[in-house]
Scaffold this motif. Structure first.
Motif, PDB file in Angstrom:
ATOM      1  N   GLY A 154       5.713  -6.511   9.309  1.00 40.34           N
ATOM      2  CA  GLY A 154       5.739  -7.902   8.892  1.00 40.34           C
ATOM      3  C   GLY A 154       4.806  -8.753   9.731  1.00 40.34           C
ATOM      4  N   GLY A 155       4.641 -10.006   9.322  1.00 40.22           N
ATOM      5  CA  GLY A 155       3.787 -10.897  10.064  1.00 40.22           C
ATOM      6  C   GLY A 155       3.549 -12.183   9.319  1.00 40.22           C
ATOM      7  N   LEU A 156       2.551 -12.920   9.792  1.00 42.06           N
ATOM      8  CA  LEU A 156       2.173 -14.191   9.193  1.00 42.06           C
ATOM      9  C   LEU A 156       0.882 -14.012   8.410  1.00 42.06           C
ATOM     10  N   VAL A 157       0.880 -14.464   7.172  1.00 42.14           N
ATOM     11  CA  VAL A 157      -0.302 -14.322   6.325  1.00 42.14           C
ATOM     12  C   VAL A 157      -0.444 -15.580   5.472  1.00 42.14           C
ATOM     13  N   GLN A 158      -1.665 -15.895   5.106  1.00 40.43           N
ATOM     14  CA  GLN A 158      -1.910 -17.057   4.255  1.00 40.43           C
ATOM     15  C   GLN A 158      -1.607 -16.723   2.799  1.00 40.43           C
ATOM     16  N   ALA A 159      -1.267 -17.725   2.042  1.00 39.32           N
ATOM     17  CA  ALA A 159      -1.037 -17.536   0.612  1.00 39.32           C
ATOM     18  C   ALA A 159      -2.268 -16.892  -0.027  1.00 39.32           C
ATOM     19  N   GLY A 160      -2.003 -15.932  -0.898  1.00 40.53           N
ATOM     20  CA  GLY A 160      -3.081 -15.188  -1.525  1.00 40.53           C
ATOM     21  C   GLY A 160      -3.463 -13.933  -0.774  1.00 40.53           C
ATOM     22  N   GLY A 161      -2.961 -13.789   0.430  1.00 39.72           N
ATOM     23  CA  GLY A 161      -3.288 -12.628   1.241  1.00 39.72           C
ATOM     24  C   GLY A 161      -2.405 -11.432   0.952  1.00 39.72           C
ATOM     25  N   SER A 162      -2.610 -10.377   1.747  1.00 44.67           N
ATOM     26  CA  SER A 162      -1.886  -9.128   1.558  1.00 44.67           C
ATOM     27  C   SER A 162      -1.242  -8.675   2.860  1.00 44.67           C
ATOM     28  N   LEU A 163      -0.211  -7.885   2.711  1.00 46.83           N
ATOM     29  CA  LEU A 163       0.492  -7.324   3.856  1.00 46.83           C
ATOM     30  C   LEU A 163       1.165  -6.038   3.396  1.00 46.83           C
ATOM     31  N   GLY A 182       3.670  -6.637 -10.530  1.00 43.68           N
ATOM     32  CA  GLY A 182       2.242  -6.854 -10.641  1.00 43.68           C
ATOM     33  C   GLY A 182       1.576  -7.267  -9.340  1.00 43.68           C
ATOM     34  N   ARG A 183       2.370  -7.648  -8.349  1.00 41.03           N
ATOM     35  CA  ARG A 183       1.809  -8.053  -7.050  1.00 41.03           C
ATOM     36  C   ARG A 183       2.202  -7.080  -5.942  1.00 41.03           C
ATOM     37  N   PHE A 184       3.382  -6.517  -6.029  1.00 45.76           N
ATOM     38  CA  PHE A 184       3.889  -5.602  -5.000  1.00 45.76           C
ATOM     39  C   PHE A 184       3.896  -4.175  -5.540  1.00 45.76           C
ATOM     40  N   THR A 185       3.665  -3.222  -4.643  1.00 51.35           N
ATOM     41  CA  THR A 185       3.726  -1.804  -5.001  1.00 51.35           C
ATOM     42  C   THR A 185       4.531  -1.054  -3.955  1.00 51.35           C
ATOM     43  N   ILE A 186       5.551  -0.351  -4.403  1.00 49.78           N
ATOM     44  CA  ILE A 186       6.343   0.481  -3.508  1.00 49.78           C
ATOM     45  C   ILE A 186       5.865   1.924  -3.634  1.00 49.78           C
ATOM     46  N   SER A 187       5.787   2.614  -2.513  1.00 53.05           N
ATOM     47  CA  SER A 187       5.358   4.008  -2.513  1.00 53.05           C
ATOM     48  C   SER A 187       6.055   4.726  -1.360  1.00 53.05           C
ATOM     49  N   ARG A 188       5.920   6.029  -1.350  1.00 51.18           N
ATOM     50  CA  ARG A 188       6.539   6.776  -0.260  1.00 51.18           C
ATOM     51  C   ARG A 188       5.715   8.013   0.061  1.00 51.18           C
ATOM     52  N   GLN A 213       3.464  -2.460  -0.401  1.00 45.96           N
ATOM     53  CA  GLN A 213       2.197  -3.174  -0.367  1.00 45.96           C
ATOM     54  C   GLN A 213       2.377  -4.484  -1.112  1.00 45.96           C
ATOM     55  N   MET A 214       2.103  -5.583  -0.437  1.00 43.65           N
ATOM     56  CA  MET A 214       2.317  -6.902  -1.022  1.00 43.65           C
ATOM     57  C   MET A 214       0.974  -7.631  -1.126  1.00 43.65           C
ATOM     58  N   ASN A 215       0.575  -7.925  -2.340  1.00 41.98           N
ATOM     59  CA  ASN A 215      -0.678  -8.622  -2.596  1.00 41.98           C
ATOM     60  C   ASN A 215      -0.395  -9.984  -3.229  1.00 41.98           C
ATOM     61  N   SER A 216      -1.400 -10.834  -3.210  1.00 43.82           N
ATOM     62  CA  SER A 216      -1.282 -12.171  -3.804  1.00 43.82           C
ATOM     63  C   SER A 216      -0.005 -12.863  -3.337  1.00 43.82           C
ATOM     64  N   LEU A 217       0.208 -12.835  -2.049  1.00 47.20           N
ATOM     65  CA  LEU A 217       1.452 -13.374  -1.497  1.00 47.20           C
ATOM     66  C   LEU A 217       1.546 -14.874  -1.701  1.00 47.20           C
ATOM     67  N   LYS A 218       2.785 -15.321  -1.910  1.00 40.69           N
ATOM     68  CA  LYS A 218       3.076 -16.723  -2.138  1.00 40.69           C
ATOM     69  C   LYS A 218       4.038 -17.222  -1.056  1.00 40.69           C
ATOM     70  N   PRO A 219       4.056 -18.505  -0.790  1.00 40.05           N
ATOM     71  CA  PRO A 219       5.017 -19.027   0.203  1.00 40.05           C
ATOM     72  C   PRO A 219       6.459 -18.648  -0.108  1.00 40.05           C
ATOM     73  N   GLU A 220       6.789 -18.536  -1.375  1.00 39.77           N
ATOM     74  CA  GLU A 220       8.167 -18.176  -1.736  1.00 39.77           C
ATOM     75  C   GLU A 220       8.492 -16.711  -1.451  1.00 39.77           C
ATOM     76  N   ASP A 221       7.514 -15.936  -1.042  1.00 36.80           N
ATOM     77  CA  ASP A 221       7.772 -14.558  -0.608  1.00 36.80           C
ATOM     78  C   ASP A 221       8.245 -14.505   0.843  1.00 36.80           C
ATOM     79  N   THR A 222       8.205 -15.636   1.523  1.00 36.75           N
ATOM     80  CA  THR A 222       8.644 -15.689   2.912  1.00 36.75           C
ATOM     81  C   THR A 222      10.114 -15.310   3.024  1.00 36.75           C
ATOM     82  N   ALA A 223      10.398 -14.310   3.850  1.00 34.18           N
ATOM     83  CA  ALA A 223      11.762 -13.796   3.990  1.00 34.18           C
ATOM     84  C   ALA A 223      11.768 -12.699   5.047  1.00 34.18           C
ATOM     85  N   VAL A 224      12.958 -12.287   5.406  1.00 30.27           N
ATOM     86  CA  VAL A 224      13.110 -11.052   6.167  1.00 30.27           C
ATOM     87  C   VAL A 224      13.242  -9.924   5.145  1.00 30.27           C
TER      88      VAL A 224
END
Length: 122
Positions: free
Chosen positions: A8-17, A65-71, A81-92
Motif C-alpha cells: 500500500g501507499g500514497l498515490v495520485q488519482a489516476g495512478g496505479s498501485l 475494469g480497473r482492478f485485476t486480481i491474480s495469484r 493490481q489497481m489502475n485508474s485509482l480514484k479518491p474513493e478507493d482510499t481504504a485499508v
C-alpha cells in the motif's frame, strides 16, 4: 495460514498501485483468496476474489475494469493490481482466504491479514 498484505501507499488519482498478499504456514493453492477494503466510518466491503487455481475471478462493480486480481501459487502470493485509482478507493485493504468455496460474501473467510493502507489523493 498466516496472511500478510503489503504494497500500500500514497498515490495520485489516476495512478496505479499493486498490493500483495503473501501466505505462510502452508500452501493455499486450494483456497479462494479475496481482497476487501474498509474506508473510515464505513463497513468492510468486497473488492475481488480469485479461486484456488486462479481460473475464476469476481469483482465488485466499483472496481471492475480497473482492478485485476491474480495469484502465483508457486510463491504463495495473491496480487491486486489497481489502475485508474480514484479518491474513493482510499481504504485499508485486507486479504482473506477461505477453507471452502468461492464467494464475495465476507462471512466464511477463515484467515485474514492485517491490512495495508491505500490512499489516493485528488
Amino acid at each position: 495460514v498466516q496472511l500478510q498484505a503489503c504494497g500500500g501507499g500514497l498515490v495520485q488519482a489516476g495512478g496505479s498501485l499493486k498490493v500483495s498478499c503473501a501466505a505462510s504456514g502452508r500452501t493455499f493453492s486450494s483456497n479462494a483468496v479475496a481482497w476487501f477494503r474498509q474506508a473510515p466510518g464505513k463497513e468492510r466491503e468486497f473488492v475481488a476474489v480469485i479461486s484456488g487455481s486462479g481460473g475464476s475471478t469476481l469483482y465488485a462493480d466499483s472496481v471492475k475494469g480497473r482492478f485485476t486480481i491474480s495469484r502465483d501459487n508457486a510463491k504463495n502470493t495473491v496480487y491486486l493490481q489497481m489502475n485508474s485509482l480514484k479518491p474513493e478507493d482510499t481504504a485499508v485493504y485486507y486479504c482473506a482466504a477461505r477453507k471452502y468455496g468461492f464467494s464475495r460474501i465476507i462471512t466464511g473467510y477463515d484467515y485474514w491479514g492485517h491490512g495495508t493502507q491505500v490512499t489516493v489523493s485528488s
